[in-house]
Scaffold this motif. Structure first.
Motif, PDB file in Angstrom:
ATOM      1  N   VAL A 144       5.325  14.198 -12.899  1.00 37.66           N
ATOM      2  CA  VAL A 144       6.197  13.959 -14.055  1.00 37.66           C
ATOM      3  C   VAL A 144       7.312  14.999 -14.097  1.00 37.66           C
ATOM      4  CG1 VAL A 144       6.296  13.937 -16.569  1.00 37.66           C
ATOM      5  CG2 VAL A 144       4.414  12.789 -15.390  1.00 37.66           C
ATOM      6  N   GLU A 145       6.954  16.273 -13.940  1.00 35.84           N
ATOM      7  CA  GLU A 145       7.944  17.350 -14.031  1.00 35.84           C
ATOM      8  C   GLU A 145       9.035  17.213 -12.978  1.00 35.84           C
ATOM      9  OE1 GLU A 145       8.118  22.248 -13.600  1.00 35.84           O
ATOM     10  OE2 GLU A 145       6.213  21.171 -13.365  1.00 35.84           O
ATOM     11  N   ASN A 146       8.642  16.825 -11.767  1.00 37.67           N
ATOM     12  CA  ASN A 146       9.585  16.771 -10.644  1.00 37.67           C
ATOM     13  C   ASN A 146      10.101  15.363 -10.356  1.00 37.67           C
ATOM     14  OD1 ASN A 146       9.474  19.650  -9.301  1.00 37.67           O
ATOM     15  ND2 ASN A 146       7.359  19.143  -9.834  1.00 37.67           N
ATOM     16  N   GLU A 147       9.719  14.392 -11.207  1.00 37.14           N
ATOM     17  CA  GLU A 147      10.087  12.988 -10.964  1.00 37.14           C
ATOM     18  C   GLU A 147       9.758  12.626  -9.521  1.00 37.14           C
ATOM     19  OE1 GLU A 147      14.182  12.562 -12.110  1.00 37.14           O
ATOM     20  OE2 GLU A 147      13.715  12.731 -14.248  1.00 37.14           O
ATOM     21  N   LEU A 148       8.532  12.980  -9.130  1.00 37.37           N
ATOM     22  CA  LEU A 148       8.128  12.952  -7.727  1.00 37.37           C
ATOM     23  C   LEU A 148       8.258  11.578  -7.093  1.00 37.37           C
ATOM     24  CD1 LEU A 148       6.814  14.222  -5.215  1.00 37.37           C
ATOM     25  CD2 LEU A 148       4.591  13.767  -6.261  1.00 37.37           C
ATOM     26  N   PHE A 149       7.733  10.557  -7.756  1.00 39.99           N
ATOM     27  CA  PHE A 149       7.681   9.250  -7.112  1.00 39.99           C
ATOM     28  C   PHE A 149       9.069   8.636  -6.965  1.00 39.99           C
ATOM     29  CE2 PHE A 149       3.289   9.220  -9.224  1.00 39.99           C
ATOM     30  CZ  PHE A 149       2.749   9.953  -8.185  1.00 39.99           C
ATOM     31  N   SER A 150       9.943   8.863  -7.946  1.00 38.68           N
ATOM     32  CA  SER A 150      11.329   8.402  -7.822  1.00 38.68           C
ATOM     33  C   SER A 150      12.039   9.153  -6.693  1.00 38.68           C
ATOM     34  CB  SER A 150      12.081   8.604  -9.137  1.00 38.68           C
ATOM     35  OG  SER A 150      11.525   7.816 -10.161  1.00 38.68           O
ATOM     36  N   LEU A 151      11.773  10.459  -6.614  1.00 35.43           N
ATOM     37  CA  LEU A 151      12.383  11.266  -5.550  1.00 35.43           C
ATOM     38  C   LEU A 151      11.955  10.771  -4.176  1.00 35.43           C
ATOM     39  CD1 LEU A 151      13.879  13.767  -4.451  1.00 35.43           C
ATOM     40  CD2 LEU A 151      11.759  15.058  -4.795  1.00 35.43           C
ATOM     41  N   LEU A 152      10.653  10.547  -4.003  1.00 37.14           N
ATOM     42  CA  LEU A 152      10.170  10.072  -2.712  1.00 37.14           C
ATOM     43  C   LEU A 152      10.784   8.723  -2.356  1.00 37.14           C
ATOM     44  CD1 LEU A 152       6.396  11.074  -2.897  1.00 37.14           C
ATOM     45  CD2 LEU A 152       8.131  12.029  -1.362  1.00 37.14           C
ATOM     46  N   THR A 170      13.726   7.586  -3.182  1.00 36.66           N
ATOM     47  CA  THR A 170      15.104   7.784  -2.731  1.00 36.66           C
ATOM     48  C   THR A 170      15.151   8.398  -1.333  1.00 36.66           C
ATOM     49  OG1 THR A 170      15.290   9.985  -3.736  1.00 36.66           O
ATOM     50  CG2 THR A 170      15.904   8.080  -5.099  1.00 36.66           C
ATOM     51  N   LEU A 171      14.080   9.104  -0.966  1.00 36.27           N
ATOM     52  CA  LEU A 171      14.013   9.723   0.365  1.00 36.27           C
ATOM     53  C   LEU A 171      13.379   8.790   1.398  1.00 36.27           C
ATOM     54  CD1 LEU A 171      12.910  13.332  -0.669  1.00 36.27           C
ATOM     55  CD2 LEU A 171      15.174  12.605   0.119  1.00 36.27           C
ATOM     56  N   GLY A 172      13.138   7.548   0.995  1.00 31.44           N
ATOM     57  CA  GLY A 172      12.629   6.557   1.940  1.00 31.44           C
ATOM     58  C   GLY A 172      11.126   6.512   2.070  1.00 31.44           C
ATOM     59  N   VAL A 173      10.396   7.044   1.064  1.00 29.85           N
ATOM     60  CA  VAL A 173       8.936   6.999   1.083  1.00 29.85           C
ATOM     61  C   VAL A 173       8.447   6.407  -0.241  1.00 29.85           C
ATOM     62  CG1 VAL A 173       6.791   8.286   1.450  1.00 29.85           C
ATOM     63  CG2 VAL A 173       8.920   9.098   2.487  1.00 29.85           C
ATOM     64  N   PRO A 174       8.432   5.084  -0.352  1.00 29.44           N
ATOM     65  CA  PRO A 174       7.922   4.483  -1.590  1.00 29.44           C
ATOM     66  C   PRO A 174       6.440   4.778  -1.772  1.00 29.44           C
ATOM     67  CG  PRO A 174       8.286   2.807   0.074  1.00 29.44           C
ATOM     68  CD  PRO A 174       8.868   4.079   0.613  1.00 29.44           C
ATOM     69  N   VAL A 175       6.008   4.750  -3.028  1.00 33.50           N
ATOM     70  CA  VAL A 175       4.648   5.140  -3.389  1.00 33.50           C
ATOM     71  C   VAL A 175       3.882   3.946  -3.937  1.00 33.50           C
ATOM     72  CG1 VAL A 175       3.241   6.651  -4.851  1.00 33.50           C
ATOM     73  CG2 VAL A 175       5.425   7.483  -3.923  1.00 33.50           C
ATOM     74  N   ILE A 176       2.648   3.802  -3.485  1.00 30.96           N
ATOM     75  CA  ILE A 176       1.707   2.854  -4.077  1.00 30.96           C
ATOM     76  C   ILE A 176       0.511   3.662  -4.557  1.00 30.96           C
ATOM     77  CG2 ILE A 176       0.107   0.943  -3.632  1.00 30.96           C
ATOM     78  CD1 ILE A 176       2.133  -0.145  -1.618  1.00 30.96           C
ATOM     79  N   LEU A 177       0.210   3.556  -5.851  1.00 27.36           N
ATOM     80  CA  LEU A 177      -0.910   4.284  -6.426  1.00 27.36           C
ATOM     81  C   LEU A 177      -2.165   3.437  -6.385  1.00 27.36           C
ATOM     82  CD1 LEU A 177       0.853   5.835  -9.543  1.00 27.36           C
ATOM     83  CD2 LEU A 177       0.563   6.822  -7.259  1.00 27.36           C
TER      84      LEU A 177
END
Length: 242
Positions: free
Chosen positions: A103-111, A113-120
């Protein structure tokens, strides 16, 4: 495209590592390049599945989780070869620190944009662990925007909350657009299928290892368990997984 499959659940002992191992085996059999990472600070179970060649990310020093350790995970994800599928198993004691970091680093949105989508991946357990695992899954859905695959573990009891089937709870209607699908870990007869699965889990065998080790009828039963799980995952991931 690389993808991060992140298994999150605050409650220990509800099948997170089993879920991560299933997903890793499935992706490998579907021809994906898979890298597994275990971050559990007390019981790194995924690390013990030898064929998965799992790496270990140390999150804690003297039993205290250092959130900056997640920086290393981000570096690993973003520096890998394209089309690497990462399966990361987060221990129960890493749940809150990772959620706060994300949450603090907006990690999943950042990843993304860097070409690594996240599936939880979130596990909901039946029986006495129902309320706690529901609460953790709710937190995952409320505090992230990543698509989420929900695993229903019937091994531990009925998958109902206050008389309502889990999949029909209002909570999940609210987040319906974000839920990729539901994977059911069925409760099997204890003396046949159940005993075979339990032995496989106790030995930290993959399905293929267990099938190689066991005799004819246990082999046949585990093939059926595997086929049922792979069929559910095919429905979630569609033709892209074939």
């Amino acid at each position: 495209m690389s993808i991060l499959y992140l298994t999150l659940q605050a409650k220990g002992g509800v099948g997170k590592s089993y879920v991560s191992s299933i997903l890793a085996q499935y992706l490998q059999e579907r021809g994906r390049s898979v890298r597994c990472i275990d971050t559990d600070t007390t019981n790194p179970t995924l690390l013990r599945y030898r064929p998965l060649q799992c790496a270990y990310l140390r999150l804690a020093e003297e039993h205290v989780v250092n959130p900056r350790a997640f920086d290393q995970l981000v570096e690993t994800l973003t520096s890998a070869e394209t089309d690497t599928h990462f399966v990361v198993d987060v221990g129960s004691n890493g749940f809150q620190p990772l959620m706060a970091y994300a949450v603090e680093n907006e990690l999943f949105s950042l990843l993304d944009t860097l070409g690594v989508p996240v599936i939880l991946n979130s596990v909901i357990a039946g029986g006495p662990d129902m309320a706690e695992t529901l609460s953790s899954t709710k937190a995952v859905l409320e505090h992230t925007q990543a698509p989420t695959l929900i695993w229903l573990n019937a091994h531990l009891g009925m998958l109902e909350h206050r008389g309502c089937p889990v999949t029909e709870l209002e909570l999940f209607r609210v987040f319906e657009a974000r839920i990729l699908g539901w994977i059911r870990l069925a409760k099997y007869p204890a003396t046949t299928f159940g005993q075979d699965v339990e032995q496989m889990l106790k030995q930290r065998w993959t399905f293929d290892e267990a099938i190689d080790q066991l005799r004819l009828m246990p082999q046949m039963r585990l093939r059926r368990v595997k086929q049922a799980l792979w069929g559910q995952l095919d429905q979630v991931f569609g033709a892209a997984a074939q």
